[in-house]
Design a protein around this motif. Structure first.
Motif, PDB file in Angstrom:
ATOM      1  N   ARG A 123      40.449  29.620  47.212  1.00  0.00           N
ATOM      2  CA  ARG A 123      40.755  31.107  47.400  1.00  0.00           C
ATOM      3  C   ARG A 123      41.633  31.560  48.492  1.00  0.00           C
ATOM      4  NH1 ARG A 123      35.691  32.431  47.585  1.00  0.00           N
ATOM      5  NH2 ARG A 123      35.218  32.307  49.580  1.00  0.00           N
TER       6      ARG A 123
ATOM      7  N   LEU B 239      45.152  33.588  48.486  1.00  0.00           N
ATOM      8  CA  LEU B 239      45.288  34.536  49.120  1.00  0.00           C
ATOM      9  C   LEU B 239      46.687  34.495  50.044  1.00  0.00           C
ATOM     10  CD1 LEU B 239      41.653  35.623  49.693  1.00  0.00           C
ATOM     11  CD2 LEU B 239      43.285  36.894  48.019  1.00  0.00           C
TER      12      LEU B 239
ATOM     13  N   ARG C 240      49.639  35.290  48.162  1.00  0.00           N
ATOM     14  CA  ARG C 240      49.718  36.341  47.902  1.00  0.00           C
ATOM     15  C   ARG C 240      50.136  37.079  49.160  1.00  0.00           C
ATOM     16  NH1 ARG C 240      44.854  39.808  45.956  1.00  0.00           N
ATOM     17  NH2 ARG C 240      44.028  39.715  48.456  1.00  0.00           N
TER      18      ARG C 240
END
Length: 189
Positions: free
Chosen positions: A22, A26, A29
């Motif tokens: 995760r 992230l 992103r």
């Protein structure tokens, strides 16, 4: 597979992923402004996701005689040869940014043999294509040809490893039918 789906296999929700994966997604992103679909497609199998990106980073982020743009050229040319839409589009965008030249990136994405690249880069891509299509035929003369263009044996290893790794990546992207993000098409233009 439904129209517009990221992958033909299940795509996990980011919040359901192990913490390390995760965080990696992230961070991607945060850096690019979107989550590249390959991250979500590969997150379907967390252990393979970790192994994939560890090897990817070892090949693509290391210092050496190959520039980051040249590493991306290898990815784009290999991906074209393997008809991998995802990788040609995604890494074509990265090549446009790293080379600071959208023309070269698009030329390499279509046919590196006609691209406005240096003789050294053409020799590099010729070797990468040989590794991709007929690694069994690679011989000492191929390494010597690279050396005549200023490459070392370590560079030959890097070129071969990038071509081979992305051959695997191209095959998985094709099998999973991973779609390129729309954002990739305009990056670096």
């Amino acid at each position: 597979m439904t129209t517009g789906a990221i992958s033909r296999f299940p795509v996990p929700r980011i919040e359901d992923l192990p913490e390390d994966i995760r965080e990696r997604i992230l961070a991607a992103r945060e850096k690019s402004g979107f989550v590249p679909n390959v991250f979500l497609a590969l997150a379907h199998r967390p252990d393979e996701f970790r192994a994939f990106f560890a090897y990817h980073d070892a090949l693509m982020d290391k210092p050496g005689n190959l520039t980051k743009a040249e590493r991306e050229m290898i990815v784009v040319a290999t991906s074209n040869a393997n008809q991998c839409q995802y990788c040609v589009v995604a890494h074509g965008a990265i090549l446009r940014i790293r080379a600071k030249d959208p023309l070269i990136a698009d030329q390499v994405a279509i046919n590196y043999r006609k691209a406005d690249i240096t003789p050294r880069q053409k020799a590099m891509l010729d070797f990468a294509m040989k590794v991709s299509a007929e690694a069994h035929a690679v011989g000492d003369q191929d390494i010597e040809l690279l050396k005549s263009h200023g490459f070392t044996e370590e560079d030959a290893w890097d070129i071969a490893a990038i071509s081979a790794f992305f051959g695997m990546s191209n095959r998985m992207a094709n099998v999973t039918s991973t779609r390129p993000n729309a954002e990739f098409y305009t990056l670096g233009r």
